[in-house]
Design a protein around this motif. Sequence first.
Motif, PDB file in Angstrom:
ATOM      1  N   VAL A 102       0.969  -1.232  -0.029  1.00 50.44           N
ATOM      2  CA  VAL A 102      -0.040  -0.143  -0.169  1.00 50.44           C
ATOM      3  C   VAL A 102       1.047   1.201  -0.171  1.00 50.44           C
ATOM      4  O   VAL A 102       2.273   1.016   0.369  1.00 50.44           O
ATOM      5  N   THR A 103       0.186   2.462  -0.256  1.00 49.55           N
ATOM      6  CA  THR A 103       1.014   3.601  -0.574  1.00 49.55           C
ATOM      7  C   THR A 103       0.358   4.730   0.706  1.00 49.55           C
ATOM      8  O   THR A 103      -0.804   4.837   0.751  1.00 49.55           O
ATOM      9  N   VAL A 104       1.232   5.165   1.196  1.00 48.55           N
ATOM     10  CA  VAL A 104       0.983   6.444   1.947  1.00 48.55           C
ATOM     11  C   VAL A 104       1.524   7.847   1.101  1.00 48.55           C
ATOM     12  O   VAL A 104       2.642   7.814   0.839  1.00 48.55           O
ATOM     13  N   TRP A 105       0.607   8.609   1.011  1.00 50.32           N
ATOM     14  CA  TRP A 105       1.174  10.098   0.372  1.00 50.32           C
ATOM     15  C   TRP A 105       0.997  11.250   1.392  1.00 50.32           C
ATOM     16  O   TRP A 105      -0.034  11.178   2.056  1.00 50.32           O
ATOM     17  N   MET A 106       2.172  11.743   1.698  1.00 50.93           N
ATOM     18  CA  MET A 106       2.291  12.761   2.525  1.00 50.93           C
ATOM     19  C   MET A 106       2.252  13.960   2.035  1.00 50.93           C
ATOM     20  O   MET A 106       2.839  14.840   1.778  1.00 50.93           O
ATOM     21  N   GLY A 107       0.766  14.299   1.593  1.00 54.64           N
ATOM     22  CA  GLY A 107       0.297  15.427   0.645  1.00 54.64           C
ATOM     23  C   GLY A 107       0.729  16.644   1.373  1.00 54.64           C
ATOM     24  O   GLY A 107       0.384  16.632   2.842  1.00 54.64           O
ATOM     25  N   ARG A 108       1.300  17.630   0.935  1.00 56.59           N
ATOM     26  CA  ARG A 108       1.870  18.714   1.456  1.00 56.59           C
ATOM     27  C   ARG A 108       0.549  19.791   1.937  1.00 56.59           C
ATOM     28  O   ARG A 108       0.755  20.857   2.679  1.00 56.59           O
ATOM     29  N   GLN A 109      -0.539  19.473   1.502  1.00 62.47           N
ATOM     30  CA  GLN A 109      -1.578  20.440   1.618  1.00 62.47           C
ATOM     31  C   GLN A 109      -2.117  20.527   3.075  1.00 62.47           C
ATOM     32  O   GLN A 109      -2.562  21.393   3.681  1.00 62.47           O
ATOM     33  N   GLY A 110      -1.889  19.056   3.919  1.00 61.07           N
ATOM     34  CA  GLY A 110      -2.130  19.029   5.145  1.00 61.07           C
ATOM     35  C   GLY A 110      -1.593  20.038   5.975  1.00 61.07           C
ATOM     36  O   GLY A 110      -2.132  20.874   7.027  1.00 61.07           O
ATOM     37  N   THR A 111      -0.225  19.942   6.044  1.00 59.48           N
ATOM     38  CA  THR A 111       0.719  20.975   6.900  1.00 59.48           C
ATOM     39  C   THR A 111       0.606  22.358   6.472  1.00 59.48           C
ATOM     40  O   THR A 111       0.621  23.074   7.125  1.00 59.48           O
ATOM     41  N   ALA A 112       0.262  22.471   5.006  1.00 60.22           N
ATOM     42  CA  ALA A 112       0.097  23.969   4.571  1.00 60.22           C
ATOM     43  C   ALA A 112      -1.088  24.479   5.172  1.00 60.22           C
ATOM     44  O   ALA A 112      -1.065  25.780   5.575  1.00 60.22           O
ATOM     45  N   GLU A 113      -2.093  23.749   5.618  1.00 59.08           N
ATOM     46  CA  GLU A 113      -3.393  24.285   6.488  1.00 59.08           C
ATOM     47  C   GLU A 113      -3.180  24.390   7.781  1.00 59.08           C
ATOM     48  O   GLU A 113      -4.067  24.799   8.506  1.00 59.08           O
TER      49      GLU A 113
END
Length: 188
Positions: A102-113
Amino acid sequence: MLRRILLPLLSALALTLVSVVPATADPAEQPRRMSQTVLYYDSSQAAEYTSAVAAAVNVWNSSVDNVRLEPAPAGRRAEIRVITDDGWPRAHLGPVRPGGQVTVWMGRQGTAEGYDAIRIAAHELGHSLGLPDAKPGPCSSLMSGSTGGVNCTNRAPNASERSRVEANYGSGLAGRSVTDGRLLVDRL
Ligand SMILES: [Zn+2]
């Protein structure tokens, strides 16, 4: 007369037998349960979230017994890949099994918010381990995700989240369930 010879002989033999049995297995292995599932993760593409992912792994390893996350040795295929990109944090729903992926994406949108990187990583790894979202929910719930509030820094799964993961990797029916594979996007 015969007893006087045989008894010391027998007890000497018994001592010999005891002494040739290995005392215990490797002491370093003792804390690991026989039934524990080990999953390897690869955070080589986690970029600036590498340490947050390591912290989240520690949270899970100290929270559950039936499954353990370890960094994949070089050249070994990882069950959990962690990739950082510019999207929302997201992950495939597990429970992933040894040999699966499986893959986890640490999308930057979360910490940007303004959301906590370690909580995001622990939440997404929760998906890898078979936990769905529990939204809306309180900060005390890891799987409540963003609905726990932007200031929520709770990185630990609550009791029911822990027990669900234990069941997912236990010996019961849930422990044999297959990976769901759905992509869960943690969009705000
Ligand atoms: Zn989620």
